[in-house]
Write an enzyme that holds these catalytic residues in place. Structure first.
Site, short mmCIF file in Angstrom:
data_model
loop_
_atom_site.label_atom_id
_atom_site.label_comp_id
_atom_site.label_asym_id
_atom_site.label_seq_id
_atom_site.Cartn_x
_atom_site.Cartn_y
_atom_site.Cartn_z
N ASP A 288 1.29 -22.53 -69.06
CA ASP A 288 1.46 -22.12 -67.67
C ASP A 288 0.30 -22.75 -66.87
O ASP A 288 -0.61 -23.36 -67.43
CB ASP A 288 1.49 -20.60 -67.54
CG ASP A 288 2.18 -20.16 -66.25
OD1 ASP A 288 2.30 -20.98 -65.32
OD2 ASP A 288 2.59 -18.99 -66.15
C1 NOJ Z 1 2.71 -19.92 -62.65
C2 NOJ Z 1 3.85 -19.06 -63.09
O1 NOJ Z 1 3.39 -18.06 -63.99
C3 NOJ Z 1 4.99 -19.80 -63.75
O2 NOJ Z 1 6.07 -18.92 -63.90
C4 NOJ Z 1 5.38 -21.01 -62.95
O3 NOJ Z 1 6.44 -21.68 -63.59
C5 NOJ Z 1 4.17 -21.89 -62.80
N1 NOJ Z 1 3.11 -21.19 -62.09
C6 NOJ Z 1 4.48 -23.19 -62.07
O4 NOJ Z 1 4.66 -22.97 -60.72
#
Ligand code: NOJ
Length: 767
Positions: A288
């Site tokens: 993430d």
């Molecule tokens: C953080 C989030 O937790 C995740 O769900 C998302 O896909 C990513 N950022 C990318 O934007």
């Protein structure tokens, strides 16, 4: 019929755009040979380059921002980009990679296409309340068509984190509290995104997230610690991720949280032993956003240490941290990581590109003509409207106040009555916010000249201006009104006086749920509760149209408001869908997938809980020295699976074709469901099972089947569920996946509380 025509339309469009051949259809040997040859030509820097996913574009989350991306692309130091919107921009960037880097390796273009692209579907929690797997698959398919038409080949979806704590803002992004339903939805979403094998140019790569257990963050606070027994993990949380892997998901995103004291991003047991060795996952793992460098704050070491930890644990791609690019070469020299591990990660990224057909045609997803024709189309919007109407949950309808007659005057009052930008809901990053009609605009379109629609804001979202700012970020402002509370109220009461019915459009703004939007008070905000009280005092019928991204505490509203329609955030067509339901063109059929508590102190509250050694006697709400509270009973306000209709359904007793089974035998449980009201409608029939005695304690009930049926008024239908010993399996104390012979209770009903019951025996196998 309409539905079939639409499918035909999708199919024909697909035929027009699908590429003739695909690498995916060729043999794995051909792929391996191709990648072997390519990797022989790659330098170490280029290999490490494939492992980087910087962010570009207008949308950023988290702390890091990458710069100078273009130069890095030309140097072969980037594997993919995300949240860059627009087919022309994507084509341009792809061109840099393909024509200006040494080896011309194409980039992946990812995006958070979470509940639609520009045609926005309900937020996932709302979508799950349809219990309609075909509609859910279709929503993902349409999202894939639109995203791919605009250059995107990879979506960070589905999010399948089981969540039992509505304080957590991200409950809005998932499918609620149940692993069985969550697994079915995970499968539908992946089929919808990836199609058969991602060979067509309107099929994109899915990414199941957040692996794992993110929905169990302590105290419902985002990014917080998770800690649970292995039994709970595998019996209650893991199933949806595993189902996604079984369905062939091509990528997995590691979660922010720790598991057993090791952050998921650096957890080898999770990312390699469970994901790859036990479940057979053969795609790639992406972190993430800044997941790797965040391990430093977790207390796992400096950037070099945590980057090596992540790679060795099984991470293949680094989202935004730039930790792989800045440290892996050094770590290789120092022997902290091996060349083989870097090669494996690089190979997995190249395989994904190969399977998507990007080596064959790097511009496969860059067709401007498609972008013009296939995004936010009339057909897609019609499907989104129908799906949104199925996601609405009717929580209360005293004296059949709803549906409203299409006549007279309706006052639509509240801070959410006339906002366009708040309709799509959180995580709709590709949405054109002005495209979605506001509730007032949608209602006017639905009723035409038959009903006069008046509107007033009535109050601001909450009295605390700073809180309102935090709750209306990313262009979702509600335009705070500078008039005094009294002036706002007076205006609202004046139009209420001219109306036959009041529709109170209240609840959460769209950014009050989603990432980093956790709350400890789940009641209606101060200003909105006050407005509601004043509207009720007028004596006019009041319908609460409740916008929310999570279960709220509606104890007061349940007591005082005659009708409550929970509309979540229904996407770009939400307003029309709400109109369809309010005025009776569509009979509501949504059923809750997360329990609504009576107060925040009951949380976590979920239907599949354990019995404890001191359960309350049935019907009691307090007994001394029993498992309960002094100030509130144990029951939810609205249970899992609950939702009313404009008609009523009755359930016969359950008929079992056998009262015991052995080994591989199956039994069939049947009920007859009758539409006992005067309107046609849909009902979700739910099967629950309880294992009465186990070698470990077992939940009081678990969802094990469901079917959504449509019944004309007065008609009946038999609905049957097959029960096999496979369905009864669970992870025991020593983590074996077993069925244990004994007594089981079978429950069938229209929600998890109101069920018919019977039982059967699973006999031991005689060797
Ligand atoms: C953080 C989030 O937790 C995740 O769900 C998302 O896909 C990513 N950022 C990318 O934007």
């Amino acid at each position: 019929m309409k539905h079939l025509l639409f499918r035909l339309h999708l199919f024909l469009m697909g035929m027009l755009v699908a590429t003739a051949t695909s690498y995916a259809q060729k043999s794995p040997d051909a792929m391996n040979r191709f990648i072997d040859d390519l990797m022989k030509k790659m330098t170490l820097d280029e290999k490490i380059g494939q492992l980087n996913l910087p962010v570009t574009g207008q949308i950023t989350t988290g702390q890091a921002k990458s710069s100078d991306v273009a130069k890095r692309i030309r140097a072969g130091e980037v594997g993919g980009l995300f949240n860059l919107k627009g087919v022309e921009r994507i084509r341009e960037v792809q061109k840099q990679a393909v024509e200006e880097s040494r080896l011309g390796i194409p980039l992946l273009f990812g995006m958070d296409v979470v509940h639609g692209y520009e045609t926005i579907f309900p937020i996932p929690l709302g979508l799950s309340c349809t219990w309609n797997m075909q509609a859910i698959e279709e929503s993902a398919h349409i999202a894939a068509i639109e995203a791919s038409a605009d250059g995107i080949c990879w979506t960070f979806s589905p999010m399948v984190d089981v969540c039992r704590d509505p304080r957590w803002g991200r409950i809005s992004e998932g499918n609620g509290e149940d692993p069985f339903l969550g697994a079915a939805i995970a499968r539908s979403m992946i089929r919808g995104y990836q199609g058969k094998n991602m060979s067509r140019n309107d099929e994109i790569m899915a990414c199941v997230k957040h692996f794992a257990l993110y929905g169990a963050s302590e105290a419902g606070r985002d990014y917080n610690t998770v800690d649970m027994s292995r039994q709970r993990m595998f019996n209650e949380y893991m199933l949806p991720y595993q189902a996604a892997v079984e369905e062939g998901v091509s990528s997995v995103m590691a979660s922010f949280n720790e598991i057993d004291g090791i952050p998921a991003t650096g957890n080898e047991w999770l990312l390699t032993d469970v994901l790859r060795k036990q479940w057979g996952f053969d795609g790639f793992v992406v972190t993430d956003y800044t997941g790797i460098t965040e391990m430093t704050a977790h207390g796992m070491g400096d950037t070099q240490t945590v980057a090596a930890l992540a790679l060795n644990a099984g991470v293949d791609m680094d989202m935004v941290s730039d930790a792989f690019s800045s440290t892996l070469k050094k770590s290789l020299k120092e022997g902290i990581v091996s060349m083989e591990t870097i090669d494996v990660a690089c190979r997995r990224i190249l395989e994904a590109k190969y399977k998507l057909g990007l080596f064959e045609n790097p511009y496969k997803y860059c067709d401007k003509a498609r972008a013009r024709k296939q995004i936010f189309t009339k057909e897609h919007r019609a499907v989104a409207r129908k799906t949104a109407s199925e996601s609405l949950v009717l929580l209360k309808n005293e004296n059949n106040l709803l549906p409203l007659a299409k006549k007279g005057t309706v006052a639509v009052i509240g801070p959410l009555a006339n906002s366009r930008s708040n309709m799509p809901g959180t995580w709709s990053v590709a949405a054109v916010l002005n495209n979605a009609p506001s509730l007032v605009e949608g209602l006017k379109e639905v009723v035409g000249k038959q009903v006069e629609i008046l509107t007033a804001k009535g109050c601001n979202l909450m009295s605390d201006n700073e809180y309102e700012k935090r709750a209306t970020m990313f262009g979702r402002t509600l335009h705070r009104d500078n008039r005094t509370d009294q002036q706002l109220l007076d205006e609202a009461l004046a139009i209420a006086a001219k109306s036959d019915v009041i529709v109170a459009a209240l609840g959460e703004s769209s950014e009050m749920s989603g990432e980093s939007s956790c709350r400890t008070n789940l009641e209606m905000t101060d200003t909105q509760r006050f407005l509601l009280q004043e509207l009720l005092k007028t004596g006019k019928p009041v319908v609460l149209v409740l916008f929310t991204g999570r279960p709220l505490v509606l104890t007061w509203e349940q007591q005082h408001v005659p009708a409550i329609l929970n509309v979540w955030f229904g996407g770009s067509e939400a307003a029309l869908a709400i109109g369809d339901v309010l005025f009776g063109d569509v009979n509501p059929s949504g059923k809750l997938t997360a329990t609504f508590p009576k107060n925040v102190g009951q949380i976590p509250l979920f239907y599949a809980h354990k019995n404890t050694g001191r359960p309350l006697a049935q019907g009691e709400w307090f007994q001394k020295f029993r498992s309960n509270y002094l100030d509130v009973d144990n029951e939810p306000l609205y249970p899992f699976g609950y939702g009313l209709s404009y008609t009523t359904f009755s359930y016969s007793d359950i008929h079992l074709d056998k009262t015991s089974i052995t080994g591989k035998e199956e039994l069939t449980a049947t009920v007859t469901v009758t539409n006992t009201g005067t309107k046609d409608g849909a009902e979700v029939i739910q099967l629950y099972i309880r294992d009465l005695v186990g070698s470990t304690t077992r939940p009081v009930k678990e969802l094990k089947g469901f079917e959504k049926i449509f019944l004309k008024a007065g008609k009946s239908k038999e609905v049957s569920f097959k029960i096999t010993s496979e369905l009864l399996k669970f992870y025991n104390y020593t983590m074996e996946y077993v069925t244990e012979p004994g007594e089981f209770e079978v429950m069938i009903g229209g929600n998890s509380r109101d069920v018919k019951k019977t039982g059967f025996r699973l006999e031991p196998l005689i060797p």
